[in-house]
Enzyme design. Structure first.
Site, PDB file in Angstrom:
ATOM      1  N   LEU A  81      -6.061 -15.515  97.318  1.00 45.20           N
ATOM      2  CA  LEU A  81      -5.045 -16.479  96.898  1.00 45.20           C
ATOM      3  C   LEU A  81      -4.454 -17.202  98.103  1.00 45.20           C
ATOM      4  O   LEU A  81      -4.308 -16.619  99.175  1.00 45.20           O
ATOM      5  CB  LEU A  81      -3.914 -15.763  96.153  1.00 45.20           C
ATOM      6  CG  LEU A  81      -4.211 -15.254  94.752  1.00 45.20           C
ATOM      7  CD1 LEU A  81      -3.117 -14.300  94.294  1.00 45.20           C
ATOM      8  CD2 LEU A  81      -4.332 -16.424  93.773  1.00 45.20           C
ATOM      9  N   LYS A 112       2.559  -9.814  91.682  1.00 44.99           N
ATOM     10  CA  LYS A 112       1.416  -9.545  92.553  1.00 44.99           C
ATOM     11  C   LYS A 112       1.465  -8.062  92.911  1.00 44.99           C
ATOM     12  O   LYS A 112       2.220  -7.646  93.793  1.00 44.99           O
ATOM     13  CB  LYS A 112       1.477 -10.425  93.808  1.00 44.99           C
ATOM     14  CG  LYS A 112       0.233 -10.352  94.661  1.00 44.99           C
ATOM     15  CD  LYS A 112       0.255 -11.471  95.690  1.00 44.99           C
ATOM     16  CE  LYS A 112      -1.026 -11.537  96.497  1.00 44.99           C
ATOM     17  NZ  LYS A 112      -1.405 -10.287  97.131  1.00 44.99           N
ATOM     18  N   GLU A 167      -5.745  -4.709  89.244  1.00 41.84           N
ATOM     19  CA  GLU A 167      -5.253  -4.014  90.423  1.00 41.84           C
ATOM     20  C   GLU A 167      -5.022  -2.545  90.071  1.00 41.84           C
ATOM     21  O   GLU A 167      -4.310  -2.243  89.105  1.00 41.84           O
ATOM     22  CB  GLU A 167      -3.946  -4.688  90.865  1.00 41.84           C
ATOM     23  CG  GLU A 167      -3.570  -4.458  92.288  1.00 41.84           C
ATOM     24  CD  GLU A 167      -4.288  -5.375  93.288  1.00 41.84           C
ATOM     25  OE1 GLU A 167      -5.144  -6.196  92.891  1.00 41.84           O
ATOM     26  OE2 GLU A 167      -3.993  -5.237  94.493  1.00 41.84           O
ATOM     27  N   CYS A 414     -23.374   7.673 118.529  1.00 39.88           N
ATOM     28  CA  CYS A 414     -22.440   7.275 119.575  1.00 39.88           C
ATOM     29  C   CYS A 414     -23.006   6.049 120.305  1.00 39.88           C
ATOM     30  O   CYS A 414     -24.151   6.084 120.757  1.00 39.88           O
ATOM     31  CB  CYS A 414     -22.255   8.436 120.555  1.00 39.88           C
ATOM     32  SG  CYS A 414     -21.353   7.964 122.036  1.00 39.88           S
ATOM     33  N   CYS A 417     -24.112   7.168 124.062  1.00 34.67           N
ATOM     34  CA  CYS A 417     -25.165   8.127 124.413  1.00 34.67           C
ATOM     35  C   CYS A 417     -26.158   8.308 123.276  1.00 34.67           C
ATOM     36  O   CYS A 417     -27.104   9.081 123.390  1.00 34.67           O
ATOM     37  CB  CYS A 417     -24.558   9.474 124.799  1.00 34.67           C
ATOM     38  SG  CYS A 417     -23.859  10.364 123.401  1.00 34.67           S
ATOM     39  N   CYS A 430     -18.350  12.590 118.912  1.00 38.88           N
ATOM     40  CA  CYS A 430     -19.576  12.660 119.693  1.00 38.88           C
ATOM     41  C   CYS A 430     -19.525  14.025 120.352  1.00 38.88           C
ATOM     42  O   CYS A 430     -18.635  14.302 121.149  1.00 38.88           O
ATOM     43  CB  CYS A 430     -19.603  11.555 120.755  1.00 38.88           C
ATOM     44  SG  CYS A 430     -20.886  11.829 121.989  1.00 38.88           S
TER      45      CYS A 430
HETATM   46  S1  IVH Z   1      -5.231 -13.590  90.838  1.00 44.28           S
HETATM   47  C1  IVH Z   1      -8.884 -16.130  91.593  1.00 44.28           C
HETATM   48  N1  IVH Z   1      -3.219 -12.139  89.981  1.00 44.28           N
HETATM   49  O1  IVH Z   1      -3.877 -10.251  95.166  1.00 44.28           O
HETATM   50  C2  IVH Z   1      -7.805 -15.199  91.164  1.00 44.28           C
HETATM   51  N2  IVH Z   1      -4.290 -11.482  91.997  1.00 44.28           N
HETATM   52  O2  IVH Z   1      -4.348 -12.070  97.590  1.00 44.28           O
HETATM   53  C3  IVH Z   1      -7.267 -14.438  92.309  1.00 44.28           C
HETATM   54  N3  IVH Z   1      -3.371  -9.428  92.993  1.00 44.28           N
HETATM   55  O3  IVH Z   1      -7.304  -9.780  95.682  1.00 44.28           O
HETATM   56  C4  IVH Z   1      -6.473 -13.279  91.993  1.00 44.28           C
HETATM   57  N4  IVH Z   1      -1.820  -9.052  91.451  1.00 44.28           N
HETATM   58  O4  IVH Z   1      -6.116  -7.993  94.401  1.00 44.28           O
HETATM   59  C5  IVH Z   1      -4.153 -12.308  90.938  1.00 44.28           C
HETATM   60  N5  IVH Z   1      -1.434 -10.934  89.091  1.00 44.28           N
HETATM   61  C6  IVH Z   1      -2.359 -11.087  90.031  1.00 44.28           C
HETATM   62  C7  IVH Z   1      -2.484 -10.191  91.111  1.00 44.28           C
HETATM   63  C8  IVH Z   1      -3.464 -10.424  92.083  1.00 44.28           C
HETATM   64  C9  IVH Z   1      -2.370  -8.611  92.581  1.00 44.28           C
HETATM   65  C10 IVH Z   1      -4.139  -9.229  94.228  1.00 44.28           C
HETATM   66  C11 IVH Z   1      -5.638  -9.259  94.034  1.00 44.28           C
HETATM   67  C12 IVH Z   1      -6.178 -10.269  94.994  1.00 44.28           C
HETATM   68  C13 IVH Z   1      -5.037 -10.489  95.925  1.00 44.28           C
HETATM   69  C14 IVH Z   1      -5.071 -11.925  96.420  1.00 44.28           C
END
Ligand code: IVH
Length: 678
Positions: A81, A112, A167, A414, A417, A430
């Site tokens: 995003l 989010k 998520e 390693c 080595c 190692c």
């Molecule tokens: S939309 C194309 N919605 O945020 C759609 N992402 O920085 C893209 N995430 O990798 C994702 N809550 O893991 C979307 N309500 C939500 C979200 C969400 C968490 C995470 C997701 C993504 C990351 C993007």
């Protein structure tokens, strides 16, 4: 009824009850009844394994077989995003996006969730596989572990193929309880969730209270015209949708239509969006799970398609982030470091960035698991943070490298080595004692300030002396003829004289320093001083005690466990070590502690173990304070543990203060300390 029919019937019934209990919170039957049905199914499946489906509700308990996580290609683009950090920036984004759309559009605001991203692929209604985000094109197949998460439907009523993004997360309260089982290995719920997804035993994963919220659906057939309808469809397929979701649109008809479609979510007119976002920022702390922002998405699918995508994010959505991160930078390279005792540490070389008043260009990545949890590769943009006085850590990948996304692969051997790396606990080692890197590191450690303090030969000089073959091991430091350096560029007479002088001077370092400088595993400063205090005040005494191979001789020393005792016995029976010691003895290093000069100062700190953190006005460098403590019979260690009795805390104390508080050590400030010295 025939067995197969009964198995199918029980499976359907049990999956429905799992959904009612775990997703809806409205169980229809008692736990007892549930267990009875479950046991019946388990029995039938055991007796008729040919009928047991991989999506059976019994698979929720996981298995004890070791899991592998093969890489698989995503069949949907797994993008990230774009983001905004200010309310103003967000308002601009909304206005700009509306302008581009050219019509009244709706915006969906979601939380989010700060967890581990997952893509679930369903075939003919059944969970087919579950992949981590990986580099966006290829992820790790973690299906077996995902099956144990009871909020995820294994069988749905949808017959066409579809994919779901969501998520995986762990609630804050569950995190507190469960992280203890992993010796508090994980610093936050997100890392525990991401780590658990990769736990090799799904039966262990089944015990971890992982949860999911899904936020995007990708259907093949009868695709909806808007995001809300997709969420509705997912909810009807028994997926968990976040009820803390809201819809805003200038068109009131569209608002009431949405309200009808999805009554659980909040709705409002477009000019209420900003206030809603601000309000949610404030109430963030009241949630029992971590969110790191909100996501604002266009509702109309046709507008989404028109606006399109960059290689990294859709143009139809943005994240509103709550905290400006401590620092963001690019990982330029990932290298493997091998320490003197063989421990392998991956290190990120960063594009230099200012953070908390200093420029940072390297960060530790701890171990293999940590890199996998982060899904980190070269070129990625990352959040880094600096806690206390420890080396900065990479916390999170914000953007994958868009040109060449990758996830760093830990080498099997390693790099110095080529011997095979051995995993022991969380780390790789190692085990080759002849490894040139290990030997070089042990030389660097030996001469360092805290050990023999030969300040004229630092890391760079040793790199040079080692690469030329002038110095191959610790005794060579004293055997090499430094006049030879006059033939090398950059070594003038004065410089060489200084080197010779400081090497000569180091021969007067006391036994306690010499012994710790040898860098034997388990024999740091504190352990050495314990040994000496308990009468082992010469190398001969230690060697002859070790020769008896009686653990108790050493494990009886206060503060020594059996592990340390065993290590000592190994070190001082080892032929190579004994030869090295013999050689250094001949050279004239101190292998016997001089009788303590009576200082006349009473041992008021006897039995105390101090840790010093932060900076001080009158004890600068901090070793001044350490000397005062030791003069009075106390001991000083570098890290806080359950044995720490006192923390001397200066200004900008860092994480040690927090840790010491938790351990209930006495916290002493500079003024109090000065008083104690009187
Ligand atoms: S939309 C194309 N919605 O945020 C759609 N992402 O920085 C893209 N995430 O990798 C994702 N809550 O893991 C979307 N309500 C939500 C979200 C969400 C968490 C995470 C997701 C993504 C990351 C993007």
């Amino acid at each position: 009824m025939d067995t197969k029919k009964r198995i199918d019937q029980l499976s359907t019934e049990l999956l429905r009850h799992q959904y009612l209990y775990n997703v809806k919170n409205e169980p229809e039957i008692s736990d007892l009844e549930y267990d009875r049905l479950f046991d019946e199914l388990l029995n039938l499946e055991e007796q008729n394994p040919q009928y047991a489906s991989e999506n059976s509700p019994t698979k929720r308990v996981g298995s004890d077989l070791d899991n592998t996580f093969p890489e698989k290609e995503h069949t949907i683009p797994v993008l990230s995003l774009d983001k905004e950090y200010t309310g103003e920036g967000l308002e601009k984004w909304v206005a700009k996006t509306m302008g581009k759309a050219g019509k009244n559009i709706g915006f969906v605001v979601e939380e989010k969730i700060d967890g581990a991203s997952i893509v679930l692929y369903y075939k003919m209604g059944r969970l087919d596989n579950a992949l981590t985000r990986g580099n966006g094109l290829v992820g790790n197949d973690v299906t077996e572990n995902i099956r144990t998460i009871k909020q995820i439907p294994l069988i749905t009523g949808e017959t066409s193929d579809f994919a779901v993004r969501g998520e995986i997360f762990i609630s804050k309260s569950d995190f507190e309880n469960y992280n203890r089982k992993f010796e508090n290995r994980y610093s936050n719920p997100r890392n525990l969730a991401a780590g658990s997804l990769r736990n090799i035993k799904s039966s262990v994963v089944a015990q971890i209270p992982m949860n999911i919220l899904v936020y995007e659906g990708y259907f093949r057939e009868n695709t909806a015209n808007d995001h809300i309808s997709i969420l509705r469809r997912l909810k009807d397929l028994n997926f968990k949708i976040n009820p803390n979701t809201a819809f805003f649109c200038a068109d009131s008809e569209s608002v009431s239509l949405t309200k009808n479609k999805f009554p659980e979510i909040a709705t409002g007119s477009i000019d209420e969006l900003s206030a809603y976002v601000k309000e949610r920022m404030k109430t963030r702390e009241t949630l029992d799970y971590d969110i790191d922002g909100l996501v604002i998405k266009i509702n109309e699918i046709d507008v989404r398609e028109n606006l399109g995508y960059t290689s990294h994010h859709p143009r139809w959505a943005t994240a509103f982030k709550f905290d400006a991160p401590t620092a963001q930078t690019i990982v330029e390279n990932i290298r493997i470091q091998v320490g003197r005792n063989g421990r392998v540490t991956p290190v990120a070389t960063l594009k230099p960035v200012r953070i908390a008043g200093s420029t940072v260009s390297r960060a530790t990545l701890h171990n293999q698991e940590y890199i996998e949890i982060l899904e980190l590769g070269t070129g990625d943009r990352v959040d880094i943070s600096k806690r206390g006085d420890i080396i900065p850590a990479v916390d999170k990948v914000i953007d994958k490298n868009s040109e060449n996304p990758s996830v760093f692969k830990f080498p099997g051997t390693c790099p110095f080595c080529l011997s095979v790396l051995i995993k022991d606990g969380a780390h790789h080692f190692c085990k080759n004692r002849e490894c040139p890197e290990r030997i070089k590191r042990s030389i660097i450690y030996f001469v360092a300030k805290d050990q023999m303090d030969i300040d004229t030969i630092g890391k760079k000089t040793i790199d040079f002396l080692f690469s030329k073959g002038f110095i191959k091991n610790i005794p060579d430091i004293y055997k090499f003829n430094y006049d030879r350096l006059l033939q090398e560029e950059g070594y003038k007479e004065k410089k060489v004289e200084n080197i010779k002088k400081s090497i000569e001077k180091s021969k007067t370092q006391p036994f306690s320093r010499v012994l710790a400088a040898l860098g034997f595993d388990g024999l740091g400063k504190a352990a050495v001083s314990d040994l000496i205090k308990n009468g082992f005040d010469s190398i001969d005494k230690i060697i002859s005690a070790a020769a008896k191979r009686d653990i108790e001789i050493f494990s009886d020393i206060e503060g020594f466990g059996e592990t340390t005792a065993r290590l000592l016995i190994d070190h001082f029976n080892d032929r190579e070590n004994l030869e090295k010691i013999e050689e250094l003895k001949k050279i004239g290093l101190n292998f016997k502690e001089e009788a303590r000069v009576e200082t006349g100062i009473p041992a008021v700190f006897a039995g105390q173990l101090w840790v010093i953190t932060g900076s001080f006005e009158n004890f600068n460098p901090r070793s001044k304070a350490a000397k005062e403590i030791e003069k009075r019979g106390g001991r000083v260690s570098t890290s806080v543990s359950s044995k720490t009795t006192h923390l001397l805390s200066g200004s900008s104390p860092g994480s040690k203060l927090e840790k010491a508080r938790k351990q209930k050590s006495a916290i002493i400030n500079e003024a109090q300390f000065s008083d104690m010295l009187k």
